[in-house]
Design a protein around this motif. Sequence first.
Motif, PDB file in Angstrom:
ATOM      1  N   SER A 125      39.323  45.427  41.975  1.00 24.30           N
ATOM      2  CA  SER A 125      40.248  45.661  40.860  1.00 24.30           C
ATOM      3  C   SER A 125      40.148  44.593  39.759  1.00 24.30           C
ATOM      4  O   SER A 125      40.911  44.630  38.810  1.00 24.30           O
ATOM      5  CB  SER A 125      41.681  45.749  41.375  1.00 24.30           C
ATOM      6  OG  SER A 125      42.059  44.531  41.971  1.00 24.30           O
ATOM      7  N   SER A 126      39.212  43.660  39.896  1.00 20.65           N
ATOM      8  CA  SER A 126      39.046  42.625  38.867  1.00 20.65           C
ATOM      9  C   SER A 126      38.433  43.216  37.608  1.00 20.65           C
ATOM     10  O   SER A 126      37.702  44.201  37.655  1.00 20.65           O
ATOM     11  CB  SER A 126      38.151  41.499  39.383  1.00 20.65           C
ATOM     12  OG  SER A 126      38.769  40.820  40.443  1.00 20.65           O
ATOM     13  N   MET A 147      30.882  38.351  37.631  1.00 23.68           N
ATOM     14  CA  MET A 147      30.705  38.199  39.062  1.00 23.68           C
ATOM     15  C   MET A 147      30.748  39.571  39.712  1.00 23.68           C
ATOM     16  O   MET A 147      31.467  40.452  39.273  1.00 23.68           O
ATOM     17  CB  MET A 147      31.821  37.336  39.654  1.00 23.68           C
ATOM     18  CG  MET A 147      31.786  35.889  39.234  1.00 23.68           C
ATOM     19  SD  MET A 147      32.952  34.766  40.072  1.00 23.68           S
ATOM     20  CE  MET A 147      34.415  35.697  40.289  1.00 23.68           C
ATOM     21  N   ASN A 148      29.994  39.716  40.755  1.00 23.04           N
ATOM     22  CA  ASN A 148      30.026  40.938  41.535  1.00 23.04           C
ATOM     23  C   ASN A 148      31.240  40.932  42.456  1.00 23.04           C
ATOM     24  O   ASN A 148      31.800  39.870  42.758  1.00 23.04           O
ATOM     25  CB  ASN A 148      28.757  41.062  42.378  1.00 23.04           C
ATOM     26  CG  ASN A 148      27.522  41.226  41.510  1.00 23.04           C
ATOM     27  OD1 ASN A 148      27.565  41.868  40.472  1.00 23.04           O
ATOM     28  ND2 ASN A 148      26.415  40.645  41.945  1.00 23.04           N
ATOM     29  N   VAL A 149      31.636  42.110  42.931  1.00 23.96           N
ATOM     30  CA  VAL A 149      32.762  42.224  43.860  1.00 23.96           C
ATOM     31  C   VAL A 149      32.473  41.365  45.089  1.00 23.96           C
ATOM     32  O   VAL A 149      31.352  41.365  45.611  1.00 23.96           O
ATOM     33  CB  VAL A 149      33.003  43.696  44.253  1.00 23.96           C
ATOM     34  CG1 VAL A 149      34.049  43.806  45.347  1.00 23.96           C
ATOM     35  CG2 VAL A 149      33.418  44.500  43.035  1.00 23.96           C
ATOM     36  N   ASP A 150      33.466  40.647  45.531  1.00 23.25           N
ATOM     37  CA  ASP A 150      33.414  39.724  46.667  1.00 23.25           C
ATOM     38  C   ASP A 150      32.600  38.461  46.393  1.00 23.25           C
ATOM     39  O   ASP A 150      32.449  37.624  47.271  1.00 23.25           O
ATOM     40  CB  ASP A 150      32.904  40.410  47.938  1.00 23.25           C
ATOM     41  CG  ASP A 150      33.860  41.473  48.445  1.00 23.25           C
ATOM     42  OD1 ASP A 150      35.082  41.299  48.261  1.00 23.25           O
ATOM     43  OD2 ASP A 150      33.393  42.473  49.010  1.00 23.25           O
ATOM     44  N   ALA A 151      32.078  38.296  45.190  1.00 22.56           N
ATOM     45  CA  ALA A 151      31.395  37.051  44.830  1.00 22.56           C
ATOM     46  C   ALA A 151      32.444  36.016  44.451  1.00 22.56           C
ATOM     47  O   ALA A 151      33.479  36.346  43.889  1.00 22.56           O
ATOM     48  CB  ALA A 151      30.435  37.278  43.679  1.00 22.56           C
ATOM     49  N   LEU A 202      41.703  38.288  39.206  1.00 22.56           N
ATOM     50  CA  LEU A 202      40.851  37.652  40.202  1.00 22.56           C
ATOM     51  C   LEU A 202      41.697  37.176  41.375  1.00 22.56           C
ATOM     52  O   LEU A 202      42.887  36.896  41.223  1.00 22.56           O
ATOM     53  CB  LEU A 202      40.133  36.440  39.596  1.00 22.56           C
ATOM     54  CG  LEU A 202      39.135  36.719  38.495  1.00 22.56           C
ATOM     55  CD1 LEU A 202      38.731  35.424  37.809  1.00 22.56           C
ATOM     56  CD2 LEU A 202      37.910  37.428  39.057  1.00 22.56           C
ATOM     57  N   GLN A 203      41.089  37.055  42.529  1.00 24.11           N
ATOM     58  CA  GLN A 203      41.739  36.405  43.656  1.00 24.11           C
ATOM     59  C   GLN A 203      41.548  34.907  43.441  1.00 24.11           C
ATOM     60  O   GLN A 203      40.439  34.446  43.204  1.00 24.11           O
ATOM     61  CB  GLN A 203      41.092  36.840  44.960  1.00 24.11           C
ATOM     62  CG  GLN A 203      41.683  36.191  46.175  1.00 24.11           C
ATOM     63  CD  GLN A 203      40.972  36.636  47.441  1.00 24.11           C
ATOM     64  OE1 GLN A 203      40.435  37.737  47.512  1.00 24.11           O
ATOM     65  NE2 GLN A 203      40.961  35.774  48.426  1.00 24.11           N
ATOM     66  N   ILE A 204      42.628  34.146  43.514  1.00 24.92           N
ATOM     67  CA  ILE A 204      42.587  32.721  43.198  1.00 24.92           C
ATOM     68  C   ILE A 204      43.047  31.910  44.397  1.00 24.92           C
ATOM     69  O   ILE A 204      44.079  32.210  44.998  1.00 24.92           O
ATOM     70  CB  ILE A 204      43.513  32.397  42.005  1.00 24.92           C
ATOM     71  CG1 ILE A 204      43.129  33.216  40.793  1.00 24.92           C
ATOM     72  CG2 ILE A 204      43.475  30.911  41.693  1.00 24.92           C
ATOM     73  CD1 ILE A 204      44.155  33.155  39.688  1.00 24.92           C
ATOM     74  N   GLU A 205      42.272  30.889  44.714  1.00 24.41           N
ATOM     75  CA  GLU A 205      42.677  29.904  45.713  1.00 24.41           C
ATOM     76  C   GLU A 205      42.632  28.543  45.032  1.00 24.41           C
ATOM     77  O   GLU A 205      41.569  28.103  44.609  1.00 24.41           O
ATOM     78  CB  GLU A 205      41.736  29.917  46.913  1.00 24.41           C
ATOM     79  CG  GLU A 205      41.765  31.202  47.704  1.00 24.41           C
ATOM     80  CD  GLU A 205      40.738  31.213  48.828  1.00 24.41           C
ATOM     81  OE1 GLU A 205      40.594  30.175  49.508  1.00 24.41           O
ATOM     82  OE2 GLU A 205      40.087  32.248  48.990  1.00 24.41           O
TER      83      GLU A 205
END
Length: 67
Positions: free
Chosen positions: A45-46, A1-5, A29-32
């Motif tokens: 930073s991923s 994935m691209n940054v912010d994707a 990764l940022q996780i929700e």
Amino acid sequence: MNVDASITLTDTNNVLSKYGNLLDNSANLQIEKNGNTLKLTATASSKESGELQYSMVPKDQVGQSFI
């Protein structure tokens, strides 16, 4: 994935909601997590690869006896 994707995954077996404790996010990764839906977003930073690991039991209680 691209940054912010982002990618959103939906658990059609309806068991993800039982796993409330994140044990590992080596991909950074940022996780929700909301019920049976998991939204993953790549940040600057991923990493290109890694693992996400959830558990029903908190990490500090793994191996403990339940009564």
